[in-house]
Design an enzyme around this catalytic site. Structure first.
Site, PDB file in Angstrom:
ATOM      1  N   MET A 208       0.867  -1.188   0.000  1.00  0.00           N
ATOM      2  CA  MET A 208       0.000   0.000   0.000  1.00  0.00           C
ATOM      3  C   MET A 208       0.900   1.233   0.000  1.00  0.00           C
ATOM      4  O   MET A 208       1.624   1.486   0.958  1.00  0.00           O
ATOM      5  CB  MET A 208      -0.905  -0.014   1.238  1.00  0.00           C
ATOM      6  N   HIS A 209       0.863   1.956  -1.116  1.00  0.00           N
ATOM      7  CA  HIS A 209       1.741   3.122  -1.201  1.00  0.00           C
ATOM      8  C   HIS A 209       1.139   4.305  -1.946  1.00  0.00           C
ATOM      9  O   HIS A 209       1.662   5.410  -1.850  1.00  0.00           O
ATOM     10  CB  HIS A 209       3.046   2.728  -1.915  1.00  0.00           C
ATOM     11  N   ARG A 210       0.046   4.104  -2.670  1.00  0.00           N
ATOM     12  CA  ARG A 210      -0.498   5.189  -3.486  1.00  0.00           C
ATOM     13  C   ARG A 210      -1.081   6.299  -2.619  1.00  0.00           C
ATOM     14  O   ARG A 210      -1.757   6.044  -1.623  1.00  0.00           O
ATOM     15  CB  ARG A 210      -1.572   4.664  -4.450  1.00  0.00           C
ATOM     16  N   ALA A 211      -0.840   7.529  -3.052  1.00  0.00           N
ATOM     17  CA  ALA A 211      -1.281   8.692  -2.275  1.00  0.00           C
ATOM     18  C   ALA A 211      -2.786   8.684  -2.051  1.00  0.00           C
ATOM     19  O   ALA A 211      -3.257   9.089  -0.985  1.00  0.00           O
ATOM     20  CB  ALA A 211      -0.857   9.979  -2.989  1.00  0.00           C
ATOM     21  N   ASP A 286      -2.310  -1.961  -3.887  1.00  0.00           N
ATOM     22  CA  ASP A 286      -2.732  -0.855  -4.750  1.00  0.00           C
ATOM     23  C   ASP A 286      -1.716  -0.647  -5.872  1.00  0.00           C
ATOM     24  O   ASP A 286      -1.737   0.364  -6.565  1.00  0.00           O
ATOM     25  CB  ASP A 286      -2.970   0.435  -3.956  1.00  0.00           C
TER      26      ASP A 286
END
Length: 440
Positions: A208-211, A286
Site C-alpha cells: 500500500m503506497h499510493r497517495a 494498490d
C-alpha cells in the site's frame, strides 16, 4: 542495428530484463541507459547482477525531485547520450517520467520510439502515470501491446493497427525467469527468513503506497479495520517509508504493528518479494504491476483501488477491485480463504498477458521493421493522400488484409455484435461492422 533501452525504476528494469536478454542472445548492438530516477541499494549494480543482466552503459543520476525538474534533467541527459550513440530505435517501458522523457527526446531527434506495454489506460487524468503513457504513445513508432484490449484502446484514440503489435506482457517472461533465480537462492532478507515463510499458512501479502490511499485518513482507517478482522491470515506487509511516515502521522502505525497476525517488515528486494508472492494465498495491493504478477503466479488479488489500467486481470477473474471499503475487502478475502471453489476459480483465471514469449515477439518485430526500413523517420516526400472515413457491414468471407487491399483502405475498428475485435490481418470480417479510412 543498434537498440537503446531507457530505464528509470525497478519495475522497468524487471520487465525489460527479458528483452535486454533476448537482444543480447541475438548479438544485436545495444546500449542501456539508466536515468537514476530511483537510487537505492536495490537500484545498484547488485540488482542488475541479481537479475543476470548487464549493468547499464550510462547512468545520468537525476535522483528524485518534482515531476518537472526530474523530467527536464532526464531529457537533457538522455539527449546527450542519444546524440552520441545514434541508435536506430529507443525502447521505453510503461508510464514513468523516464518513459515520458525518453519518448519525447527520441522523437524530437527523429529516432523511432518503441513503447513496451503500450495502450494501457486508467482513464484517470489525475494520475501522472496516465499522462506519461498517453504522451509516450503519441511519440512512438512501434507499439508493443500486452493485450487485445489495450490495442483497442489505441484504435479508439485513432491509431492504426499497422504498427500495433500484440506481444503479451514481458511481466510473464520476467516472472518465470526471475522466480527460478529466486528459488535457487531462497529468502535472503533476514526479516522474512526469521518468519519461517516456508512453513507459514494463509499468507496475505499487503502493499500500500499510493497517495489516494495512504494520504486519506478515512481510507487508511477502513483498510486497517479490515486487516484487524482477517486474523486467520498471516499478513506480511513490506512497508514503504512514506507509508510508514504517514501512518505514524495519523497515529495508526502502532495500532497496526501491535496486531499479532500482522508482520510489518522493511521494504524487501524484488527476488525476495517475488518468492513471497508465489507462496501467498492472497495479494492485497494498490500496485499496478503486482496485479499482473499475481495473475501470472496464480495468486488471487484484491486491489485497493477504484479503477485500474489492468482491467484484463479483473475480466479474466484473477483480480477484484475492492477500493478501500472494509466490508468489500472482508467479504472477498473471506471467500478466498473459506470457499475453495471461489478461490480455485481465481487461481485458475486465464492469464491475459500471454505465455511468456513477449520478449521474443518484441525483438522479432524490431528486426522485421529494421529489415524493411520502417525504423527510418523521414519527412514526407509525397503529397498526403486524402481519405474519407466510412462504416460498413460485412456480409462476405473476407479478411482484414483482403478488404484493405481491395478497397485501398485501412480498417480502424471491428465489432462482431458482442465485442470490439482487433483487426489483425487474418481476421475474417464476415458478420462484422467496421469503420475504415478509404483513400481517394
Amino acid at each position: 542495428m543498434k537498440i537503446a533501452t531507457i530505464l528509470g525504476t525497478r519495475p522497468e528494469i524487471i520487465k525489460m530484463a527479458p528483452i535486454i536478454d533476448e537482444i543480447s542472445k541475438r548479438g544485436i548492438d545495444q546500449i542501456v541507459l539508466h536515468t537514476g530516477q530511483h537510487y537505492d541499494k536495490e537500484m545498484s549494480d547488485n540488482f542488475f547482477r541479481d537479475l543476470e543482466i548487464p549493468t547499464p552503459d550510462y547512468n545520468i543520476h537525476v535522483g528524485s525531485g518534482t515531476h518537472g525538474k526530474q523530467t527536464g534533467l532526464m531529457m537533457k541527459g538522455i539527449e546527450e547520450v542519444l546524440l552520441e550513440e545514434k541508435p536506430d530505435i529507443v525502447l521505453v517501458q510503461g508510464d514513468t517520467n523516464a518513459v515520458l522523457a525518453g519518448a519525447l527526446v527520441a522523437s524530437k531527434l527523429h529516432i523511432a520510439v518503441g513503447h513496451v506495454e503500450a495502450g494501457l489506460r486508467s482513464f484517470d487524468m489525475t494520475m501522472p502515470e496516465e499522462l506519461n503513457r498517453r504522451v509516450a504513445d503519441v511519440a512512438s513508432a512501434m507499439y508493443f501491446i500486452p493485450t487485445e484490449q489495450s490495442a483497442i484502446n489505441l484504435l479508439a484514440e485513432g491509431y492504426t493497427h499497422d504498427n500495433l503489435i500484440i506481444t503479451g506482457n514481458t511481466v510473464v517472461d520476467a516472472c518465470f525467469r526471475h522466480l527460478e533465480i529466486a528459488k535457487k537462492r531462497g529468502f535472503e532478507e533476514e526479516s522474512l527468513a526469521s518468519l519461517d515463510i516456508e512453513n507459514m499458512d494463509n499468507i496475505l501479502t499487503l502493499t500500500m503506497h499510493r497517495a489516494e490511499n495512504v494520504d486519506v485518513k478515512e481510507r487508511v482507517i477502513s483498510i486497517i479495520g479490515a486487516l484487524k478482522e482477517l486474523s486467520d491470515m498471516n499478513i506480511i506487509f513490506p512497508i514503504h517509508p512514506r507509508t510508514k511516515h504517514t501512518l505514524e502521522n495519523f497515529g495508526l502505525f502502532d495500532e497496526l504493528n501491535d496486531l499479532e497476525h500482522v508482520h510489518i517488515v522493511k521494504p524487501i528486494g524484488y527476488l525476495d518479494f517475488l518468492l513471497l508472492t508465489s507462496k501467498s494465498t492472497l495479494i492485497l495491493t494498490d500496485s499496478g504491476g503486482l496485479q499482473e504478477e499475481a495473475i501470472t503466479l496464480d495468486v488471487p488479488a484484491l486491489t485497493l483501488r477504484y479503477n485500474t489500467e489492468r482491467p484484463e486481470t479483473v475480466t479474466a477473474g484473477g483480480n477484484i477491485l475492492v477500493g478501500s471499503d472494509k466490508d468489500v475487502i472482508l467479504e472477498n478475502a473471506n471467500k478466498i480463504l473459506n470457499d475453495k471453489e471461489f478461490a480455485d476459480k481465481m487461481k485458475n483465471a486465464p492469464n491475459p498477458y500471454g505465455l511468456g514469449d513477449a520478449a521474443v515477439k518484441t525483438v522479432d518485430a524490431i528486426e522485421d521493421y529494421y529489415s524493411r526500413g520502417l525504423l527510418d523517420i523521414r519527412s514526407p516526400e509525397e503529397i498526403m493522400d486524402s481519405f474519407t472515413r466510412e462504416m460498413a457491414s460485412i456480409d462476405e468471407d473476407i479478411t482484414v488484409a483482403e478488404f484493405e487491399k481491395d478497397n485501398d483502405s485501412i480498417i480502424h475498428m471491428a465489432f462482431d455484435g458482442d465485442e470490439m475485435r482487433f483487426p489483425a490481418y487474418d481476421l475474417n470480417l464476415k458478420g462484422m461492422m467496421i469503420t475504415y479510412d478509404r483513400r481517394e
